[in-house]
Write a protein that holds these residues in place. Structure first.
Motif, PDB file in Angstrom:
ATOM      1  N   LYS A 205       0.848  -1.192   0.000  1.00  0.00           N
ATOM      2  CA  LYS A 205       0.000   0.000   0.000  1.00  0.00           C
ATOM      3  C   LYS A 205       0.879   1.235   0.000  1.00  0.00           C
ATOM      4  N   MET A 206       0.543   2.214  -0.847  1.00  0.00           N
ATOM      5  CA  MET A 206       1.298   3.453  -0.922  1.00  0.00           C
ATOM      6  C   MET A 206       0.360   4.645  -0.794  1.00  0.00           C
ATOM      7  N   GLU A 207       0.792   5.624  -0.013  1.00  0.00           N
ATOM      8  CA  GLU A 207       0.045   6.862   0.129  1.00  0.00           C
ATOM      9  C   GLU A 207       0.998   8.035  -0.094  1.00  0.00           C
ATOM     10  N   PHE A 208       0.463   9.101  -0.642  1.00  0.00           N
ATOM     11  CA  PHE A 208       1.288  10.310  -0.732  1.00  0.00           C
ATOM     12  C   PHE A 208       0.426  11.525  -0.431  1.00  0.00           C
ATOM     13  N   LEU A 209       1.057  12.508   0.181  1.00  0.00           N
ATOM     14  CA  LEU A 209       0.367  13.714   0.613  1.00  0.00           C
ATOM     15  C   LEU A 209       1.262  14.910   0.360  1.00  0.00           C
ATOM     16  N   LYS A 210       0.684  15.939  -0.234  1.00  0.00           N
ATOM     17  CA  LYS A 210       1.424  17.174  -0.468  1.00  0.00           C
ATOM     18  C   LYS A 210       0.842  18.265   0.404  1.00  0.00           C
ATOM     19  N   SER A 214       5.667  20.553   0.443  1.00  0.00           N
ATOM     20  CA  SER A 214       6.454  19.353   0.709  1.00  0.00           C
ATOM     21  C   SER A 214       5.605  18.123   0.401  1.00  0.00           C
ATOM     22  N   THR A 215       6.243  17.068  -0.085  1.00  0.00           N
ATOM     23  CA  THR A 215       5.544  15.853  -0.472  1.00  0.00           C
ATOM     24  C   THR A 215       6.082  14.674   0.325  1.00  0.00           C
ATOM     25  N   SER A 216       5.172  13.894   0.911  1.00  0.00           N
ATOM     26  CA  SER A 216       5.551  12.720   1.688  1.00  0.00           C
ATOM     27  C   SER A 216       4.961  11.468   1.043  1.00  0.00           C
ATOM     28  N   GLU A 236       7.463  -0.661   7.077  1.00  0.00           N
ATOM     29  CA  GLU A 236       6.941   0.679   6.816  1.00  0.00           C
ATOM     30  C   GLU A 236       8.080   1.610   6.422  1.00  0.00           C
ATOM     31  N   ALA A 237       7.797   2.461   5.448  1.00  0.00           N
ATOM     32  CA  ALA A 237       8.805   3.433   5.003  1.00  0.00           C
ATOM     33  C   ALA A 237       8.134   4.773   4.764  1.00  0.00           C
ATOM     34  N   LEU A 238       8.773   5.839   5.229  1.00  0.00           N
ATOM     35  CA  LEU A 238       8.308   7.206   5.006  1.00  0.00           C
ATOM     36  C   LEU A 238       9.391   7.940   4.236  1.00  0.00           C
ATOM     37  N   TYR A 239       9.029   8.450   3.048  1.00  0.00           N
ATOM     38  CA  TYR A 239       9.998   9.171   2.223  1.00  0.00           C
ATOM     39  C   TYR A 239       9.587  10.633   2.134  1.00  0.00           C
ATOM     40  N   LEU A 240      10.493  11.518   2.569  1.00  0.00           N
ATOM     41  CA  LEU A 240      10.276  12.956   2.501  1.00  0.00           C
ATOM     42  C   LEU A 240      11.008  13.466   1.266  1.00  0.00           C
ATOM     43  N   ARG A 241      10.226  13.828   0.261  1.00  0.00           N
ATOM     44  CA  ARG A 241      10.819  14.091  -1.044  1.00  0.00           C
ATOM     45  C   ARG A 241      11.750  15.291  -1.066  1.00  0.00           C
ATOM     46  N   GLU A 242      11.333  16.395  -0.455  1.00  0.00           N
ATOM     47  CA  GLU A 242      12.149  17.610  -0.533  1.00  0.00           C
ATOM     48  C   GLU A 242      13.480  17.455   0.205  1.00  0.00           C
ATOM     49  N   SER A 243      13.466  16.794   1.366  1.00  0.00           N
ATOM     50  CA  SER A 243      14.708  16.582   2.113  1.00  0.00           C
ATOM     51  C   SER A 243      15.434  15.323   1.659  1.00  0.00           C
TER      52      SER A 243
END
Length: 402
Positions: A205-210, A214-216, A236-243
């Motif tokens: 399962k993948m979720e993304f939120l802007k 910033s996009t996670s 579980e993995a959380l990717y912070l795109r900008e950082s």
């Protein structure tokens, strides 16, 4: 009756603006009116044009055929055949259609548009395109007022600007909240045109939120992240795109060639879509093959409260263990055991050149001991007595990913 003759354009009746020919006939006792040549009808702000139209008195519905165009002031609908249901104010396409709105295009083999509720559905070879993105799926439903998009079946999408490709079986997107969900063996590929090694991210399962520029990305269950020969696994993995930081939890581990790093939590640090640092924060241990000839299954071991792996161009430069660092390295020459070295200290640094181990440094009051070949069995026994149930057992690779 809605009729087809001139009416007040401001009411809900349909107004006939033009038709080159008019005729009528009966089918099973019901009156059918046929309009031919440059047919042009209007209902409030909706304009309907085609080559031929049939109006059925009993149902008060229309069938439009030949170069059909419907324009509601915002979008244009094109098809070779469209059924217009007057009472529900619905356009129904059983043949290939196309909707154009500004720079956005939607195509499919079949679809419906409900003008009152501002909802459209598309199915069979659905294709959506705008200036940046392209989406393919089997089914799509868009609720315009709520800004909700639901998609399913053979989902494939591509963002040209971000160079991101994805696929899955079921998803949704909330336009106003800028939230997305992708399920059904989802896969995200972040392309790297410089090195050629793209980043592959998969899970259940993948979720993304802007939010706030910033996009996670949040990935759950059987997570696998691959960049070249560096592969990470977790729950579980959380990717912070900008950082450009990926935070891994849920029994995470990272493999690099024959090395395996295990910890309670692991962070991946990227720069320009290249992994340059892997950081494990708690109960960290890294294993590597002791005998490169493959004749022995013994593993070298490095442990500490935290372990850092540093990379350049996808190749390891150094590995650093901090706080209560310990190492065990077996010495082989052409497949022959020559002994083992054990060391401990506040910090242990392993240096590499072109990916090959060159130097081990024990810092801050370090201790070391050499064990000749005849004492290797004792070394193994000592390791078994102090084994950690999580880090010192064989971990099978999780499914998923590419």
């Amino acid at each position: 009756s809605s009729g087809i003759y001139p009416q007040d354009r401001n009411n809900d009746e349909i107004k006939l603006i033009n038709a080159d020919y008019l005729s009528s006939y009966e089918v099973n006792g019901s009156l059918v009116r046929k309009l031919s040549g440059n047919v042009y009808l209007v209902r409030k702000n909706v304009e309907m044009k085609c080559d031929t139209a049939w109006y059925f008195d009993d149902s008060e519905n229309y069938k439009f055929s030949g170069n059909v165009r419907i324009f509601d002031g915002k979008r244009k609908l094109f098809s070779s055949e469209i059924f217009y249901l007057v009472k529900s104010n619905e356009a129904k396409c059983n043949k290939e259609f196309k909707i154009i709105e500004n720079n956005k295009i939607l195509k499919a083999k079949k679809g419906k548009y409900f003008y009152n509720d501002r909802i459209f559905e598309a199915e069979n070879n659905v294709v959506y395109k705008d200036l940046k993105r392209e989406l393919h799926c089997d089914y799509m439903k868009y609720i315009e007022d709520n800004g909700e998009v639901f998609i399913k079946g053979n989902i494939r999408f591509r963002d040209e600007e971000e160079r991101i490709y994805g696929e899955g079986e079921k998803g949704k997107y909330l336009v106003k909240k800028e939230y997305g969900l992708l399920e059904g063996n989802p896969l995200i590929v972040v392309e790297d045109t410089v090195s050629g090694d793209s980043i592959f991210i998969s899970g259940e399962k993948m979720e993304f939120l802007k939010a706030d520029d910033s996009t996670s990305f949040f990935v759950k269950e059987n997570v696998r992240i691959k960049k070249g020969v560096i592969v990470a696994y977790c729950s579980e993995a959380l990717y912070l795109r900008e950082s450009e930081i990926a935070h891994l939890t849920g029994k995470p581990y990272v493999t690099y060639k024959d090395d395996k790093l295990i910890s309670d939590e692991i962070n991946l640090y990227l720069k320009g879509r290249e992994i340059y640092r892997v950081e494990s924060k708690e109960n960290a241990v890294i294993y590597s093959r002791a005998d490169t000839t493959g004749k022995s299954d013994l593993k070298n071991k490095l442990e500490g409260k935290s372990i850092f792996m540093y990379f350049t161009g996808g190749v390891v430069d150094s590995i650093v263990a901090r706080k209560n660092a310990k190492s065990l390295y077996y010495i082989f020459s052409d497949g022959k055991m020559e002994g083992a070295n054990k060391a401990s200290g506040e910090k242990i640094v392993i240096k590499f050149v072109n990916g090959d181990l060159k130097k081990i440094l024990v810092c801050n009051s370090g201790e070391g001991q050499f064990y000749p070949p005849e004492m290797i069995d004792k070394v193994k026994e000592d390791e078994e007595k102090t084994a950690n149930p999580r880090t010192d057992k064989k971990i099978r690779k999780k499914k998923g990913g590419r």
